[in-house]
Scaffold this motif. Structure first.
Motif, PDB file in Angstrom:
ATOM      1  N   UNK A 118       0.852  -1.186   0.000  1.00 19.16           N
ATOM      2  CA  UNK A 118       0.000   0.000   0.000  1.00 19.16           C
ATOM      3  C   UNK A 118       0.889   1.238   0.000  1.00 19.16           C
ATOM      4  N   UNK A 119       0.830   1.986  -1.084  1.00 21.89           N
ATOM      5  CA  UNK A 119       1.632   3.195  -1.254  1.00 21.89           C
ATOM      6  C   UNK A 119       0.682   4.382  -1.270  1.00 21.89           C
ATOM      7  N   UNK A 120       0.948   5.378  -0.436  1.00 29.30           N
ATOM      8  CA  UNK A 120       0.082   6.547  -0.341  1.00 29.30           C
ATOM      9  C   UNK A 120       0.894   7.839  -0.405  1.00 29.30           C
ATOM     10  N   UNK A 121       0.515   8.693  -1.353  1.00 28.54           N
ATOM     11  CA  UNK A 121       1.104  10.030  -1.439  1.00 28.54           C
ATOM     12  C   UNK A 121       2.606  10.028  -1.641  1.00 28.54           C
ATOM     13  N   UNK A 122       3.143   9.034  -2.351  1.00 25.72           N
ATOM     14  CA  UNK A 122       4.594   8.880  -2.439  1.00 25.72           C
ATOM     15  C   UNK A 122       5.212   9.986  -3.272  1.00 25.72           C
ATOM     16  N   UNK A 123       6.224  10.609  -2.687  1.00 26.45           N
ATOM     17  CA  UNK A 123       7.024  11.615  -3.378  1.00 26.45           C
ATOM     18  C   UNK A 123       8.479  11.171  -3.336  1.00 26.45           C
ATOM     19  N   UNK A 124       9.168  11.333  -4.454  1.00 22.28           N
ATOM     20  CA  UNK A 124      10.560  10.903  -4.527  1.00 22.28           C
ATOM     21  C   UNK A 124      11.233  11.593  -5.705  1.00 22.28           C
ATOM     22  N   UNK A 125      12.568  11.584  -5.688  1.00 24.34           N
ATOM     23  CA  UNK A 125      13.295  12.199  -6.792  1.00 24.34           C
ATOM     24  C   UNK A 125      14.787  12.155  -6.562  1.00 24.34           C
ATOM     25  N   UNK A 126      15.481  12.976  -7.331  1.00 28.93           N
ATOM     26  CA  UNK A 126      16.942  12.999  -7.315  1.00 28.93           C
ATOM     27  C   UNK A 126      17.400  14.452  -7.221  1.00 28.93           C
ATOM     28  N   UNK A 127      18.190  14.770  -6.196  1.00 32.71           N
ATOM     29  CA  UNK A 127      18.679  16.133  -6.053  1.00 32.71           C
ATOM     30  C   UNK A 127      17.530  17.113  -5.963  1.00 32.71           C
ATOM     31  N   UNK A 128      17.568  18.140  -6.812  1.00 35.54           N
ATOM     32  CA  UNK A 128      16.526  19.170  -6.797  1.00 35.54           C
ATOM     33  C   UNK A 128      15.308  18.774  -7.615  1.00 35.54           C
ATOM     34  N   UNK A 129      15.374  17.616  -8.275  1.00 37.46           N
ATOM     35  CA  UNK A 129      14.291  17.209  -9.180  1.00 37.46           C
ATOM     36  C   UNK A 129      13.346  16.260  -8.459  1.00 37.46           C
TER      37      UNK A 129
END
Length: 237
Positions: free
Chosen positions: A7-18
């Motif tokens: 169950x994944x909710x509201x996932x935010x992720x990225x690399x550096x400033x992106x």
């Protein structure tokens, strides 16, 4: 749908400033095949790496088998049975086929290594014939078999397959999707992350379509196939 295994909710992720992922919700139930579809650059691999704890989440939550794994170490994620077969196979090219397979049970199911090895050989007889072969000398299709076999050695509760058909001939792609369907028939939950939309929707129960780091469509495979925009964008219909 039964209680979610993942169950994944509201996932935010990225690399550096992106920031690549901007609030993703995804569920996979036990024994279900769920597809995550999208073009290159949509954020599919970023999603896989974040769920597998190879990349830190910036926000949201990830629960697996009732446990919060949002900040877990990737070894703990594997130990719980969430196993990721990465894009590009990522086998150990200088090791033998057998050594690659044995490494799949390093963090989980080591006590069952012998029986799991026999299961992998039943699924992939070609690997049994080539246990001593150096993995880097195998064809692309054989390396993909090895990568999936290595994942199965850890007795996954959920197997994430990241672009498994990439670079394979049409015949091998057919074989691959047949294999995924057989693994599902044995009760394995699978998150199939693909660009091959038509064949993926033939075997998946549900699907999510990821565009520019956000989910644009979700629903049963039949519902998505009936969506005009999806057919035009991915199926040329």
């Amino acid at each position: 749908m039964s209680e979610a295994l993942l169950s994944v909710r509201g996932l935010r992720s990225g690399y550096g400033a992106v920031e690549v992922l901007r609030g993703i919700d995804v569920d996979v139930a036990p024994g279900e095949i769920v597809a995550l579809l999208g073009s290159n650059g949509a954020g599919k691999t970023t999603f896989n790496q974040t769920v597998s704890a190879l990349l830190a989440a910036r926000g949201g939550s990830i629960r697996f088998a009732g446990h919060d794994i949002t900040r877990a170490h990737y070894r703990d994620v594997v130990a719980q049975g969430l196993i990721h077969v990465p894009e590009g196979r990522r086998i150990f090219p200088n090791l033998s086929v057998l050594e690659n397979l044995e490494l799949g049970s390093f963090a989980r199911a080591r006590a069952h290594r012998a029986s799991n090895l026999q299961r992998v050989f039943e699924i992939f007889p070609r690997l049994k014939e080539r246990t001593a072969q150096v993995a880097g000398t195998m064809s692309g299709g054989e390396q993909q078999m090895l990568a999936i076999g290595r994942g199965l050695m850890g007795e996954p509760r959920l197997l994430i397959l990241d672009e498994p058909s990439l670079g394979l001939s049409p015949l091998l792609v057919e074989e691959l999707f047949g294999l995924v369907a057989r693994l599902h028939a044995q009760g394995l939950a699978i998150l199939l992350v693909e660009q091959n939309v038509a064949q993926t929707l033939e075997i998946a129960q549900r699907a999510y379509v990821l565009e520019n780091g956000a989910i644009q469509f979700s629903g049963s495979s039949a519902e998505l196939l009936a969506t005009d925009r999806l057919r035009q964008a991915y199926l040329g219909a």
